[in-house]
Design a protein around this motif. Structure first.
Motif, PDB file in Angstrom:
ATOM      1  N   SER A 147       0.828  -1.202   0.000  1.00 34.57           N
ATOM      2  CA  SER A 147       0.000   0.000   0.000  1.00 34.57           C
ATOM      3  C   SER A 147       0.858   1.246   0.000  1.00 34.57           C
ATOM      4  CB  SER A 147      -0.940  -0.021   1.202  1.00 34.57           C
ATOM      5  OG  SER A 147      -0.422   0.769   2.230  1.00 34.57           O
ATOM      6  N   LYS A 148       0.267   2.334  -0.433  1.00 34.87           N
ATOM      7  CA  LYS A 148       1.015   3.590  -0.534  1.00 34.87           C
ATOM      8  C   LYS A 148       1.178   4.250   0.827  1.00 34.87           C
ATOM      9  CE  LYS A 148      -0.789   4.677  -5.073  1.00 34.87           C
ATOM     10  NZ  LYS A 148      -2.197   4.353  -4.923  1.00 34.87           N
ATOM     11  N   VAL A 149       0.256   3.965   1.732  1.00 33.30           N
ATOM     12  CA  VAL A 149       0.335   4.540   3.066  1.00 33.30           C
ATOM     13  C   VAL A 149       1.365   3.752   3.855  1.00 33.30           C
ATOM     14  CG1 VAL A 149      -1.002   5.023   5.128  1.00 33.30           C
ATOM     15  CG2 VAL A 149      -2.123   4.923   2.917  1.00 33.30           C
ATOM     16  N   SER A 150       2.285   4.442   4.521  1.00 31.86           N
ATOM     17  CA  SER A 150       3.256   3.643   5.262  1.00 31.86           C
ATOM     18  C   SER A 150       2.744   3.397   6.682  1.00 31.86           C
ATOM     19  CB  SER A 150       4.620   4.319   5.267  1.00 31.86           C
ATOM     20  OG  SER A 150       4.678   5.228   6.314  1.00 31.86           O
ATOM     21  N   ILE A 151       2.870   2.193   7.127  1.00 27.43           N
ATOM     22  CA  ILE A 151       2.356   1.817   8.435  1.00 27.43           C
ATOM     23  C   ILE A 151       3.512   1.300   9.271  1.00 27.43           C
ATOM     24  CG2 ILE A 151       0.770   0.255   9.611  1.00 27.43           C
ATOM     25  CD1 ILE A 151      -0.983   0.515   7.030  1.00 27.43           C
ATOM     26  N   THR A 152       3.748   1.975  10.394  1.00 26.79           N
ATOM     27  CA  THR A 152       4.938   1.672  11.192  1.00 26.79           C
ATOM     28  C   THR A 152       4.879   0.273  11.780  1.00 26.79           C
ATOM     29  OG1 THR A 152       4.419   3.862  11.997  1.00 26.79           O
ATOM     30  CG2 THR A 152       6.440   2.846  12.838  1.00 26.79           C
ATOM     31  N   PRO A 153       5.914  -0.549  11.538  1.00 22.31           N
ATOM     32  CA  PRO A 153       5.930  -1.864  12.182  1.00 22.31           C
ATOM     33  C   PRO A 153       5.960  -1.673  13.690  1.00 22.31           C
ATOM     34  CG  PRO A 153       7.669  -1.670  10.546  1.00 22.31           C
ATOM     35  CD  PRO A 153       7.090  -0.306  10.702  1.00 22.31           C
ATOM     36  N   GLY A 154       5.243  -2.519  14.400  1.00 20.43           N
ATOM     37  CA  GLY A 154       5.230  -2.391  15.860  1.00 20.43           C
ATOM     38  C   GLY A 154       4.369  -1.232  16.337  1.00 20.43           C
ATOM     39  N   GLY A 155       3.736  -0.520  15.394  1.00 17.52           N
ATOM     40  CA  GLY A 155       2.865   0.584  15.795  1.00 17.52           C
ATOM     41  C   GLY A 155       1.722   0.022  16.617  1.00 17.52           C
ATOM     42  N   SER A 156       1.307   0.760  17.632  1.00 19.42           N
ATOM     43  CA  SER A 156       0.221   0.237  18.441  1.00 19.42           C
ATOM     44  C   SER A 156      -0.865   1.291  18.488  1.00 19.42           C
ATOM     45  CB  SER A 156       0.714  -0.077  19.838  1.00 19.42           C
ATOM     46  OG  SER A 156       1.111   1.115  20.466  1.00 19.42           O
ATOM     47  N   ASP A 157      -1.948   0.974  19.149  1.00 23.14           N
ATOM     48  CA  ASP A 157      -2.992   1.975  19.291  1.00 23.14           C
ATOM     49  C   ASP A 157      -2.812   2.777  20.572  1.00 23.14           C
ATOM     50  OD1 ASP A 157      -4.521   1.878  16.898  1.00 23.14           O
ATOM     51  OD2 ASP A 157      -5.156  -0.127  17.455  1.00 23.14           O
ATOM     52  N   PHE A 158      -1.582   2.853  21.048  1.00 26.26           N
ATOM     53  CA  PHE A 158      -1.233   3.723  22.174  1.00 26.26           C
ATOM     54  C   PHE A 158      -0.662   4.988  21.540  1.00 26.26           C
ATOM     55  CE2 PHE A 158       1.836   4.113  26.054  1.00 26.26           C
ATOM     56  CZ  PHE A 158       1.065   5.153  26.557  1.00 26.26           C
ATOM     57  N   ARG A 159      -1.496   6.036  21.461  1.00 22.53           N
ATOM     58  CA  ARG A 159      -1.009   7.258  20.836  1.00 22.53           C
ATOM     59  C   ARG A 159      -1.741   8.479  21.356  1.00 22.53           C
ATOM     60  NH1 ARG A 159      -4.180   5.262  17.041  1.00 22.53           N
ATOM     61  NH2 ARG A 159      -2.598   4.066  15.971  1.00 22.53           N
ATOM     62  N   LEU A 160      -1.071   9.600  21.183  1.00 21.08           N
ATOM     63  CA  LEU A 160      -1.722  10.865  21.523  1.00 21.08           C
ATOM     64  C   LEU A 160      -2.104  11.555  20.232  1.00 21.08           C
ATOM     65  CD1 LEU A 160      -0.669  13.523  24.073  1.00 21.08           C
ATOM     66  CD2 LEU A 160      -0.996  14.200  21.700  1.00 21.08           C
ATOM     67  N   MET A 161      -3.309  12.112  20.214  1.00 16.37           N
ATOM     68  CA  MET A 161      -3.722  12.881  19.048  1.00 16.37           C
ATOM     69  C   MET A 161      -4.215  14.246  19.488  1.00 16.37           C
ATOM     70  SD  MET A 161      -5.727  10.402  16.461  1.00 16.37           S
ATOM     71  CE  MET A 161      -6.311   9.235  17.653  1.00 16.37           C
ATOM     72  N   ASP A 162      -3.758  15.265  18.787  1.00 13.68           N
ATOM     73  CA  ASP A 162      -4.246  16.613  19.038  1.00 13.68           C
ATOM     74  C   ASP A 162      -5.704  16.696  18.589  1.00 13.68           C
ATOM     75  OD1 ASP A 162      -3.375  19.550  19.509  1.00 13.68           O
ATOM     76  OD2 ASP A 162      -4.508  19.593  17.638  1.00 13.68           O
ATOM     77  N   ARG A 163      -6.450  17.638  19.139  1.00 12.14           N
ATOM     78  CA  ARG A 163      -7.865  17.839  18.762  1.00 12.14           C
ATOM     79  C   ARG A 163      -8.037  17.881  17.241  1.00 12.14           C
ATOM     80  NH1 ARG A 163     -12.410  16.469  19.384  1.00 12.14           N
ATOM     81  NH2 ARG A 163     -11.605  15.893  21.386  1.00 12.14           N
ATOM     82  N   LEU A 164      -7.119  18.595  16.553  1.00 10.58           N
ATOM     83  CA  LEU A 164      -7.190  18.692  15.090  1.00 10.58           C
ATOM     84  C   LEU A 164      -7.193  17.312  14.450  1.00 10.58           C
ATOM     85  CD1 LEU A 164      -4.571  21.398  14.113  1.00 10.58           C
ATOM     86  CD2 LEU A 164      -7.038  21.414  13.643  1.00 10.58           C
ATOM     87  N   ALA A 165      -6.282  16.460  14.909  1.00 10.60           N
ATOM     88  CA  ALA A 165      -6.150  15.128  14.317  1.00 10.60           C
ATOM     89  C   ALA A 165      -7.356  14.267  14.658  1.00 10.60           C
ATOM     90  CB  ALA A 165      -4.866  14.473  14.811  1.00 10.60           C
ATOM     91  N   VAL A 166      -7.886  14.424  15.873  1.00 11.26           N
ATOM     92  CA  VAL A 166      -9.055  13.618  16.264  1.00 11.26           C
ATOM     93  C   VAL A 166     -10.246  14.010  15.404  1.00 11.26           C
ATOM     94  CG1 VAL A 166     -10.664  13.091  18.129  1.00 11.26           C
ATOM     95  CG2 VAL A 166      -8.246  13.385  18.632  1.00 11.26           C
ATOM     96  N   ASP A 167     -10.456  15.333  15.237  1.00 11.45           N
ATOM     97  CA  ASP A 167     -11.579  15.781  14.410  1.00 11.45           C
ATOM     98  C   ASP A 167     -11.425  15.273  12.988  1.00 11.45           C
ATOM     99  OD1 ASP A 167     -12.714  16.989  16.549  1.00 11.45           O
ATOM    100  OD2 ASP A 167     -12.043  19.017  16.048  1.00 11.45           O
TER     101      ASP A 167
END
Ligand code: UDP
Ligand code: MG
Length: 310
Positions: A147-167
């Protein structure tokens, strides 16, 4: 004014972990100058997690719980939490303490330094089996190739998102949610933090092989059309191959005299081509099925009850 952090924690049969999770997170948050809300999303637990959530929400006005009507899966539980979070930043983390609350201040300071997304990357998971580690590594290699989107190996759903990104993320309405991929696709500034995931505090992983496979397939089909192209190329190759066989057949029939009924070649090629066609159809079917899921526009999750201190 103090900024507010929302924590979103999906919970599926985590009764033995919730109090400890609450305690450790509360301790961490007591040490820093932020307001916070703690949103648990119960994903249809049947082990008494709900009773503990009731107790926590009764005693602390910062805690809320959304009880889903049944098990909708980890990604949907996260989605419910993200939809309801109102902080200036949202941190998603698991309720089994494999995402150490002690890392939270570091996530927040990277956010304050200007990153809209702070992604954690598991360097290792202490209690993951060799099989899980290996398949996960191979999977991330594969999906990044496809896929064209790069997805970090070992990436987890432990993350912080700014309000902008959440919206921005909340604008994505698709059912097959592979939040890790979507987040990388938003285009905001990402910082990453490495960590070693400790073993679960208690209980066992809620992901069985079937759930893992489903999740993996969602990831691939949501971000890549490559399998469809494979089906096309394999079909093309076999088509060309069968043309050659056809010439051979015509040659034997018209030019030579030994047109022995060649059942072996015949049945072999029929079986082979049949197999290839089924593979192609299967891949197409997988995508058509997903289109079907999406066009129904069903709600992503249903909330049965919202618990918070009156
Ligand atoms: N979870 C969920 N719904 C599910 C499966 C898991 O909400 O159908 C939650 C679970 O309670 C935990 C998080 O998702 O907080 C991660 O699950 P788990 O620890 O079982 O996954 P692993 O760490 O083994 O990948
Ligand atoms: Mg876990």
């Amino acid at each position: 004014m103090k900024k507010t952090i929302s924590f979103v924690v999906p919970v599926y049969n985590e009764a033995e972990n919730l109090r400890e999770f609450y305690k450790r997170l509360t301790e961490v948050m007591a040490g820093i100058e932020y307001d916070y809300q703690l949103l648990f999303v119960d994903d249809g637990s049947n082990d008494g997690s709900v009773l503990i959530l009731k107790e926590l929400t009764r005693n602390d006005e910062r805690v809320q719980a959304f009880l889903l009507s049944r098990n909708f899966g980890h990604q949907m539980a996260l989605t419910c939490g993200l939809d309801n979070a109102c902080g200036d930043a949202v941190i998603t983390m698991d309720g089994d303490l494999q995402h150490p609350p002690e890392l939270v201040p570091e996530l927040i300071s990277l956010w304050e330094a200007g990153s809209e997304i702070v992604q954690t990357v598991r360097r290792d998971t202490e209690d993951a089996s060799f099989f899980k580690k290996l398949t996960s590594r191979l999977y991330y290699k594969l999906i990044n190739k496809m896929s064209k989107v790069s997805i970090t190996p070992g990436g987890s759903d432990f993350r912080l998102m700014d309000r902008l990104a959440v919206d921005a993320l909340n604008l994505y309405g698709e059912r097959a949610r592979f939040i890790r991929g979507l987040v990388n696709n938003l285009g905001y500034k990402v910082a990453s933090v490495e960590f070693v995931a400790p073993p679960r505090f208690a209980g066992s992983s809620k992901f069985n092989l079937r759930k893992m496979l489903h999740f993996a397939l969602d990831g691939i089909t949501a971000f890549s059309k490559v399998p469809l192209r494979w089906a096309f190329y394999i079909g093309l190759l076999c088509g060309l191959g069968s043309m050659l066989v056809l010439f051979h057949v015509i040659y034997i029939k018209l030019i030579t005299d030994d047109a022995v009924p060649g059942w072996a070649t015949l049945s072999a090629s029929i079986l082979f081509l049949g197999g290839v066609q089924l593979v192609g159809l299967g891949i197409i079917g997988e995508y058509v099925g997903r289109v079907f899921e999406e066009v129904k526009q069903r709600p992503l999750y249903l909330v049965k009850q919202h618990l918070k201190k009156e």
